[in-house]
Design an enzyme around this catalytic site. Structure first.
Site, PDB file in Angstrom:
ATOM      1  N   THR A  23       0.822  -1.215   0.000  1.00 33.94           N
ATOM      2  CA  THR A  23       0.000   0.000   0.000  1.00 33.94           C
ATOM      3  C   THR A  23       0.847   1.252   0.000  1.00 33.94           C
ATOM      4  O   THR A  23       0.454   2.288  -0.557  1.00 33.94           O
ATOM      5  CB  THR A  23      -0.922  -0.008   1.243  1.00 33.94           C
ATOM      6  OG1 THR A  23      -1.812  -1.094   1.108  1.00 33.94           O
ATOM      7  CG2 THR A  23      -1.713   1.274   1.390  1.00 33.94           C
ATOM      8  N   TYR A  26      -7.593   0.197  -3.798  1.00 36.62           N
ATOM      9  CA  TYR A  26      -6.495   0.728  -4.608  1.00 36.62           C
ATOM     10  C   TYR A  26      -5.649  -0.431  -5.152  1.00 36.62           C
ATOM     11  O   TYR A  26      -5.844  -1.577  -4.794  1.00 36.62           O
ATOM     12  CB  TYR A  26      -5.616   1.647  -3.746  1.00 36.62           C
ATOM     13  CG  TYR A  26      -5.217   0.977  -2.454  1.00 36.62           C
ATOM     14  CD1 TYR A  26      -4.117   0.131  -2.406  1.00 36.62           C
ATOM     15  CD2 TYR A  26      -5.965   1.144  -1.298  1.00 36.62           C
ATOM     16  CE1 TYR A  26      -3.770  -0.524  -1.232  1.00 36.62           C
ATOM     17  CE2 TYR A  26      -5.630   0.491  -0.124  1.00 36.62           C
ATOM     18  CZ  TYR A  26      -4.530  -0.339  -0.105  1.00 36.62           C
ATOM     19  OH  TYR A  26      -4.208  -0.997   1.037  1.00 36.62           O
ATOM     20  N   THR A  31       1.770  -4.169   4.320  1.00 34.64           N
ATOM     21  CA  THR A  31       1.619  -4.431   5.759  1.00 34.64           C
ATOM     22  C   THR A  31       1.016  -5.807   6.063  1.00 34.64           C
ATOM     23  O   THR A  31       1.147  -6.295   7.176  1.00 34.64           O
ATOM     24  CB  THR A  31       0.736  -3.353   6.421  1.00 34.64           C
ATOM     25  OG1 THR A  31      -0.573  -3.389   5.824  1.00 34.64           O
ATOM     26  CG2 THR A  31       1.337  -1.978   6.292  1.00 34.64           C
ATOM     27  N   ASP A  32       0.354  -6.425   5.059  1.00 30.20           N
ATOM     28  CA  ASP A  32      -0.341  -7.691   5.355  1.00 30.20           C
ATOM     29  C   ASP A  32       0.609  -8.813   5.786  1.00 30.20           C
ATOM     30  O   ASP A  32       0.236  -9.649   6.612  1.00 30.20           O
ATOM     31  CB  ASP A  32      -1.182  -8.129   4.151  1.00 30.20           C
ATOM     32  CG  ASP A  32      -2.456  -7.301   4.015  1.00 30.20           C
ATOM     33  OD1 ASP A  32      -2.806  -6.592   4.977  1.00 30.20           O
ATOM     34  OD2 ASP A  32      -3.097  -7.356   2.949  1.00 30.20           O
ATOM     35  N   LYS A  74       0.374  -6.867  13.007  1.00 31.84           N
ATOM     36  CA  LYS A  74      -0.644  -5.966  12.466  1.00 31.84           C
ATOM     37  C   LYS A  74      -1.929  -6.215  13.250  1.00 31.84           C
ATOM     38  O   LYS A  74      -2.547  -7.275  13.124  1.00 31.84           O
ATOM     39  CB  LYS A  74      -0.832  -6.239  10.974  1.00 31.84           C
ATOM     40  CG  LYS A  74      -1.817  -5.299  10.313  1.00 31.84           C
ATOM     41  CD  LYS A  74      -1.869  -5.486   8.794  1.00 31.84           C
ATOM     42  CE  LYS A  74      -2.896  -4.545   8.186  1.00 31.84           C
ATOM     43  NZ  LYS A  74      -2.944  -4.599   6.727  1.00 31.84           N
ATOM     44  N   GLU A 112      -0.659 -28.414  29.448  1.00 33.32           N
ATOM     45  CA  GLU A 112      -1.071 -29.749  29.905  1.00 33.32           C
ATOM     46  C   GLU A 112       0.106 -30.734  29.838  1.00 33.32           C
ATOM     47  O   GLU A 112       0.913 -30.686  28.901  1.00 33.32           O
ATOM     48  CB  GLU A 112      -2.183 -30.287  29.003  1.00 33.32           C
ATOM     49  CG  GLU A 112      -3.361 -29.370  28.819  1.00 33.32           C
ATOM     50  CD  GLU A 112      -4.155 -29.193  30.094  1.00 33.32           C
ATOM     51  OE1 GLU A 112      -4.156 -30.131  30.912  1.00 33.32           O
ATOM     52  OE2 GLU A 112      -4.739 -28.117  30.278  1.00 33.32           O
TER      53      GLU A 112
HETATM   54  C1  SIN Z   1      -0.919  -2.913   2.857  1.00 32.88           C
HETATM   55  O1  SIN Z   1       0.222  -2.714   2.458  1.00 32.88           O
HETATM   56  O2  SIN Z   1      -1.383  -2.234   3.808  1.00 32.88           O
HETATM   57  C2  SIN Z   1      -1.839  -3.928   2.261  1.00 32.88           C
HETATM   58  C3  SIN Z   1      -1.390  -4.475   0.980  1.00 32.88           C
HETATM   59  C4  SIN Z   1      -0.136  -5.261   1.103  1.00 32.88           C
HETATM   60  O3  SIN Z   1       0.111  -5.874   2.147  1.00 32.88           O
HETATM   61  O4  SIN Z   1       0.619  -5.314   0.113  1.00 32.88           O
END
Ligand code: SIN
Length: 331
Positions: A13, A27, A93-94, A166, A289
């Site tokens: 992103t 996007y 970020t994913d 995240k 356990e």
């Molecule tokens: C992001 O970057 O926030 C989402 C898309 C990605 O992980 O490439």
């Protein structure tokens, strides 16, 4: 002497383009090249000699183990290069926390490696990417960031690769370290560390990272997500499909429903490594356990299921014994 910081762009992103500047979803990720990304934040040149390189242009949900290995290989070359003082990676970020943790496992130098991303595309009003890049360069150029392995820098916070996750689907403050908190902050250019921080790389990371550069892919290690009424049939299914280890994300402190436990114990007897992790957002998975110990299951400690999976993939390739794996896990 000015620090020399090399930027590796992976897409995401932070390099996303939307049709409308008011749009923060819908996007195209990874559409803007590294030159354009850097042009949006010329202030980086006041901090360091900055060079850029496009390593990938992907939506990070699509990352493959081949691309993860390419990233490891390139970072390894840069860690060894006398012409580079620090590395910044721009990433979606994913799966940012996965690449960060993977690189941290095989980090072998005192050079800072900083990974950043953004929640809003480059075209958005109040895009968060430019400040995140600036802060990432500030941290990568900071002497106080040396010897801390891979750091995650977003939203003016610094997190360790081992603990960052995240936490929100859409918020700019999405990266959090539910166990332990942030290790530092960037306040108007001042890089501050709250506590020591330590590297969590594997013993012999220099050789392990070299071994990984010759691998075509990482071993198949699925994560099974626990839930009520889980009957364990997926355990048999992934074992039949050639899983080399299984991460079972159980309830709470890695609790496994009795029927699943039976199936996991059976595949463990046949040699598959089994690691208990948790579906909960916070907290360590500890030995719980007695039956888990007797079955020979590992617990993931501070690692969330995705990081537990990466740890097992690298540990398996490195020939670690179960005892060595258990010793490395924090928690
Ligand atoms: C992001 O970057 O926030 C989402 C898309 C990605 O992980 O490439």
């Amino acid at each position: 002497m000015r620090k020399r910081i090399h930027i590796l762009a992976m897409g995401g992103t932070i390099a996303g383009v939307a049709g409308d500047c008011a749009a923060t979803t819908g996007y195209r990720a990874g559409a803007v090249g590294v030159e354009e990304l850097l042009a949006a934040v010329p202030q980086v040149n006041d901090i360091a000699e900055v060079t850029g390189e496009q390593l990938a242009a992907i939506d990070s949900k699509d990352i493959t183990s081949q691309q993860q290995l390419t990233l490891i290989k390139r970072v390894r070359e840069l860690l060894l290069a006398s012409t580079v003082d620090g590395i910044v990676i721009t990433h979606g970020t994913d799966t940012l926390e996965e690449s960060a943790y993977l690189l941290d496992l095989v980090h072998f130098a005192d050079k800072p490696v900083v990974i950043t991303g953004a929640m809003r595309p480059a075209t958005a009003i109040s895009a968060d990417g430019p400040l995140n890049i600036l802060d990432a360069v500030r941290v990568a150029a900071a002497d106080t960031a040396r010897d801390r392995g891979v750091l995650v820098v977003l939203n003016q916070e610094i997190h360790s690769a081992q603990l960052a996750t995240k936490s929100s689907t859409t918020a700019v403050e999405t990266f959090q370290s539910p166990i332990g908190g942030a290790v530092g902050a960037v306040n108007d250019g001042e890089v501050v560390f709250y506590h020591g921080g330590e590297m969590h790389h594997l013993p012999n990371a220099l050789n392990i990272s070299e071994m990984l550069t010759s691998q075509k892919e990482l071993p198949y290690v699925p994560i099974l997500y626990g839930h009520g009424d889980d009957d364990g049939r997926l355990v048999r299914s992934v074992a039949a499909q050639g899983a080399k280890a299984i991460v079972y994300a159980g309830m709470g402190n890695g609790s496994i429903p009795a029927r699943v436990e039976q199936e996991l114990a059976a595949v463990r007897k046949n040699g598959l490594i089994v690691m208990r992790a948790s579906t909960s957002a916070c907290g360590m998975v500890t030995r719980a356990e007695l039956s888990y110990e007797e079955a020979g299951f590992l617990s993931s400690g501070v690692l969330n299921p995705r990081k537990a999976r990466l740890f097992l993939q690298v540990a398996l390739l490195s020939g670690f014994s179960v005892a060595e794996m258990s010793k490395f896990i924090v928690g």
